[in-house]
Design an enzyme around this catalytic site. Structure first.
Site, PDB file in Angstrom:
ATOM      1  N   ASN A   1      51.210  32.021  68.299  1.00  0.00           N
ATOM      2  CA  ASN A   1      50.630  32.731  67.143  1.00  0.00           C
ATOM      3  C   ASN A   1      51.008  34.209  67.172  1.00  0.00           C
ATOM      4  O   ASN A   1      50.421  34.981  67.923  1.00  0.00           O
ATOM      5  CB  ASN A   1      49.106  32.587  67.142  1.00  0.00           C
ATOM      6  CG  ASN A   1      48.682  31.220  66.676  1.00  0.00           C
ATOM      7  OD1 ASN A   1      49.047  30.208  67.290  1.00  0.00           O
ATOM      8  ND2 ASN A   1      47.939  31.167  65.603  1.00  0.00           N
TER       9      ASN A   1
ATOM     10  N   TYR B   1      56.179  20.491  59.028  1.00  0.00           N
ATOM     11  CA  TYR B   1      56.744  21.737  59.559  1.00  0.00           C
ATOM     12  C   TYR B   1      57.053  21.585  61.053  1.00  0.00           C
ATOM     13  O   TYR B   1      58.163  21.880  61.512  1.00  0.00           O
ATOM     14  CB  TYR B   1      55.755  22.884  59.316  1.00  0.00           C
ATOM     15  CG  TYR B   1      56.092  24.148  60.072  1.00  0.00           C
ATOM     16  CD1 TYR B   1      57.055  25.027  59.588  1.00  0.00           C
ATOM     17  CD2 TYR B   1      55.459  24.462  61.279  1.00  0.00           C
ATOM     18  CE1 TYR B   1      57.374  26.186  60.290  1.00  0.00           C
ATOM     19  CE2 TYR B   1      55.771  25.605  61.983  1.00  0.00           C
ATOM     20  CZ  TYR B   1      56.730  26.466  61.490  1.00  0.00           C
ATOM     21  OH  TYR B   1      57.043  27.612  62.189  1.00  0.00           O
TER      22      TYR B   1
ATOM     23  N   LYS C   1      52.946  37.764  54.093  1.00  0.00           N
ATOM     24  CA  LYS C   1      52.813  36.303  54.225  1.00  0.00           C
ATOM     25  C   LYS C   1      51.498  35.812  53.613  1.00  0.00           C
ATOM     26  O   LYS C   1      51.185  34.621  53.682  1.00  0.00           O
ATOM     27  CB  LYS C   1      52.867  35.901  55.705  1.00  0.00           C
ATOM     28  CG  LYS C   1      54.232  36.108  56.340  1.00  0.00           C
ATOM     29  CD  LYS C   1      54.216  35.800  57.824  1.00  0.00           C
ATOM     30  CE  LYS C   1      54.089  34.321  58.094  1.00  0.00           C
ATOM     31  NZ  LYS C   1      54.204  34.017  59.537  1.00  0.00           N
TER      32      LYS C   1
ATOM     33  N   LYS D   1      60.819  21.571  63.084  1.00  0.00           N
ATOM     34  CA  LYS D   1      61.209  22.444  64.200  1.00  0.00           C
ATOM     35  C   LYS D   1      61.582  21.603  65.431  1.00  0.00           C
ATOM     36  O   LYS D   1      62.495  21.951  66.176  1.00  0.00           O
ATOM     37  CB  LYS D   1      60.064  23.406  64.527  1.00  0.00           C
ATOM     38  CG  LYS D   1      59.770  24.410  63.405  1.00  0.00           C
ATOM     39  CD  LYS D   1      60.875  25.448  63.265  1.00  0.00           C
ATOM     40  CE  LYS D   1      60.554  26.512  62.227  1.00  0.00           C
ATOM     41  NZ  LYS D   1      61.608  27.522  62.093  1.00  0.00           N
TER      42      LYS D   1
ATOM     43  N   ALA E   1      63.126  30.117  57.162  1.00  0.00           N
ATOM     44  CA  ALA E   1      62.509  28.781  57.181  1.00  0.00           C
ATOM     45  C   ALA E   1      61.353  28.781  56.206  1.00  0.00           C
ATOM     46  O   ALA E   1      60.855  29.842  55.808  1.00  0.00           O
ATOM     47  CB  ALA E   1      61.964  28.466  58.581  1.00  0.00           C
TER      48      ALA E   1
HETATM   49  N1  LIG Z   1      54.880  34.046  62.763  1.00  0.00           N
HETATM   50  C1  LIG Z   1      54.556  33.060  63.583  1.00  0.00           C
HETATM   51  O1  LIG Z   1      53.438  33.050  64.148  1.00  0.00           O
HETATM   52  C2  LIG Z   1      55.534  31.940  63.869  1.00  0.00           C
HETATM   53  C3  LIG Z   1      55.131  30.928  64.757  1.00  0.00           C
HETATM   54  C4  LIG Z   1      56.019  29.889  65.032  1.00  0.00           C
HETATM   55  C5  LIG Z   1      57.284  29.870  64.451  1.00  0.00           C
HETATM   56  N2  LIG Z   1      57.632  30.838  63.557  1.00  0.00           N
HETATM   57  C6  LIG Z   1      58.973  30.751  62.949  1.00  0.00           C
HETATM   58  O2  LIG Z   1      59.626  32.001  63.085  1.00  0.00           O
HETATM   59  C7  LIG Z   1      60.458  32.250  61.944  1.00  0.00           C
HETATM   60  C8  LIG Z   1      60.048  33.546  61.318  1.00  0.00           C
HETATM   61  O3  LIG Z   1      58.675  33.446  60.957  1.00  0.00           O
HETATM   62  P1  LIG Z   1      57.925  34.594  60.173  1.00  0.00           P
HETATM   63  O4  LIG Z   1      56.534  34.629  60.661  1.00  0.00           O
HETATM   64  O5  LIG Z   1      58.747  35.815  60.203  1.00  0.00           O
HETATM   65  O6  LIG Z   1      57.889  33.954  58.719  1.00  0.00           O
HETATM   66  P2  LIG Z   1      58.289  34.566  57.309  1.00  0.00           P
HETATM   67  O7  LIG Z   1      57.908  33.568  56.299  1.00  0.00           O
HETATM   68  O8  LIG Z   1      57.748  35.956  57.200  1.00  0.00           O
HETATM   69  O9  LIG Z   1      59.871  34.671  57.411  1.00  0.00           O
HETATM   70  C9  LIG Z   1      60.739  33.647  57.011  1.00  0.00           C
HETATM   71  C10 LIG Z   1      61.757  34.242  56.065  1.00  0.00           C
HETATM   72  O10 LIG Z   1      62.639  33.203  55.655  1.00  0.00           O
HETATM   73  C11 LIG Z   1      62.922  33.398  54.285  1.00  0.00           C
HETATM   74  N3  LIG Z   1      63.284  32.111  53.698  1.00  0.00           N
HETATM   75  C12 LIG Z   1      62.468  31.046  53.471  1.00  0.00           C
HETATM   76  N4  LIG Z   1      63.149  30.063  52.875  1.00  0.00           N
HETATM   77  C13 LIG Z   1      64.437  30.529  52.742  1.00  0.00           C
HETATM   78  C14 LIG Z   1      65.611  29.979  52.169  1.00  0.00           C
HETATM   79  N5  LIG Z   1      65.611  28.745  51.631  1.00  0.00           N
HETATM   80  N6  LIG Z   1      66.739  30.727  52.170  1.00  0.00           N
HETATM   81  C15 LIG Z   1      66.748  31.972  52.702  1.00  0.00           C
HETATM   82  N7  LIG Z   1      65.656  32.549  53.232  1.00  0.00           N
HETATM   83  C16 LIG Z   1      64.509  31.826  53.260  1.00  0.00           C
HETATM   84  C17 LIG Z   1      61.645  33.948  53.678  1.00  0.00           C
HETATM   85  O11 LIG Z   1      61.900  34.649  52.467  1.00  0.00           O
HETATM   86  C18 LIG Z   1      61.136  34.832  54.792  1.00  0.00           C
HETATM   87  O12 LIG Z   1      61.584  36.164  54.628  1.00  0.00           O
HETATM   88  C19 LIG Z   1      60.281  31.054  61.024  1.00  0.00           C
HETATM   89  O13 LIG Z   1      61.337  30.166  61.255  1.00  0.00           O
HETATM   90  C20 LIG Z   1      58.952  30.456  61.468  1.00  0.00           C
HETATM   91  O14 LIG Z   1      58.888  29.088  61.187  1.00  0.00           O
HETATM   92  C21 LIG Z   1      56.784  31.881  63.268  1.00  0.00           C
END
Ligand SMILES: NC(=O)c1ccc[n+]([C@@H]2O[C@H](COP(=O)([O-])OP(=O)(O)OC[C@H]3O[C@@H](n4cnc5c(N)ncnc54)[C@H](O)[C@@H]3O)[C@@H](O)[C@H]2O)c1
Length: 333
Positions: free
Chosen positions: A189, A159, A198, A163, A98
């Protein structure tokens, strides 16, 4: 083991597997189920940035060093790339890819990336009868007061809206396909190893940790002892992903600790663990849409997923310190 599912000899797709949560999940399977067939699908990163100066995607090969499964570098927005998945049959799909940056305001690219691709991945889950676990977010709640509860949403940025719409699509898909297992996880978080790449969207735990290791007082918004978040350690997030595969009911579930802590707490715990007392430097909060308090209502997650977060903020930060030190001074590009 978090439940009785034997993932050995199962084929597992992890989209976003080069990112923070996805890569931790990939290693969880590799370490605990050595005969599982794990495939990471991620576009990794190029040098393009959004208007806010942040990279368009945060996947990084360094998150996957030591990973022995398959990797496809592909974009979820590109049908030809997704077609590379056609020759495989997946038992489980963890959809984490995402735009994860909550401060991207280009609505078109967010909706295309986070929402359109979801239809394709649900189609894949339907074709293969795979269990689908996907990442939703606490951003679906916007500025609603605590505790945040599934069923009362009010996204305040593109965003969060994307979701929220994913959750709505999943609900409809579940009704139309009652035999499919589809579970959304609304992460609060998250902090822990493999988030470093990131950049400035990584958690305040590692950002403040590095400020302290630089010998500077950690920088916090004014009144940070009154700004609360539900901070959850990555191990508990992995637990939620695994338990979601055995959910009693389809739906969206909160993944937080159910306890809110302040940003000041993070600064204080870090300084205690690092054995310093640098004080804190406060500055005005530039955001007028800033959420002041989050705290996940995890009652439904406990009942239907068996989710039971066990890591306190103190223990999570303590466990994370060696990694924060290891990454100090390393370029995050
Ligand atoms: N980390 C948090 O606190 C948190 C909180 C709420 C929701 N999320 C959700 O959890 C999921 C993972 O989050 P994260 O923290 O690991 O984020 P992250 O950005 O580290 O991981 C997302 C991954 O998706 C890949 N990506 C983005 N666009 C893409 C595309 N068009 N095609 C293929 N790959 C693509 C990125 O390269 C990245 O590796 C996400 O969907 C995020 O929205 C995370």
């Amino acid at each position: 083991m978090y439940n009785n599912i034997d993932f050995n000899n199962k084929t597992i797709l992890i989209t976003g597997g080069a990112g923070f949560i996805g890569s931790n999940l990939a290693f969880y399977f590799q370490e605990n189920f050595p005969k599982s067939k794990i495939m990471v699908f991620d576009c990794f990163r190029n040098e393009e940035t959004f208007h806010n100066g942040n990279l368009k995607s945060f996947g990084h090969y360094k998150n996957l060093i030591g990973f022995r499964g398959d990797i496809i570098c592909g974009n979820i927005n590109n049908k030809n790339d997704l077609a590379l998945l056609d020759e495989h049959k997946f038992d489980f799909i963890f959809h984490h890819a995402a735009i994860s940056d909550t401060r991207v305001y280009d609505q078109e690219i967010i909706m295309k990336t986070n929402v359109n691709s979801f239809y394709d991945l649900l189609g894949l889950a339907k074709r293969d009868r795979s269990v689908m676990v996907y990442a939703s977010s606490a951003a679906t709640y916007g500025n609603l007061s605590s505790p945040q509860t599934v069923g009362k949403e009010n996204p305040e940025n593109p965003y969060g809206y994307s979701k929220y719409i994913m959750d709505e699509i999943a609900n409809k898909y579940s009704l139309e396909n009652p035999d499919l297992a589809i579970v959304g996880l609304r992460f609060f978080n998250v902090y822990g190893p493999r988030e470093y790449y990131k950049g400035n969207t990584s958690s305040m735990v590692i950002q403040l940790g590095h400020q302290i290791l630089n010998g500077n007082p950690p920088r916090l918004f004014n009144n940070s002892n009154q700004i609360f978040r539900d901070f959850i350690f990555i191990d508990d997030v992995i637990q939620a992903n695994i338990k979601a595969c055995d959910s009693k009911q389809n739906g969206s579930y909160n993944v937080g600790t159910g306890i809110s802590r302040s940003f000041q707490d993070i600064s204080d715990i870090l300084q205690k663990e690092l054995g310093v007392d640098l004080g804190t430097e406060y500055f005005p909060n530039p955001f007028d849409d800033y959420q002041m308090h989050t705290q996940a209502d995890i009652r439904a997650s406990k009942v239907n997923l068996g989710f039971d977060p066990v890591v306190s903020l103190e223990d999570g930060i303590k466990a994370y310190i060696p990694d924060i030190k290891r990454l100090h001074g390393i370029k995050a590009t």
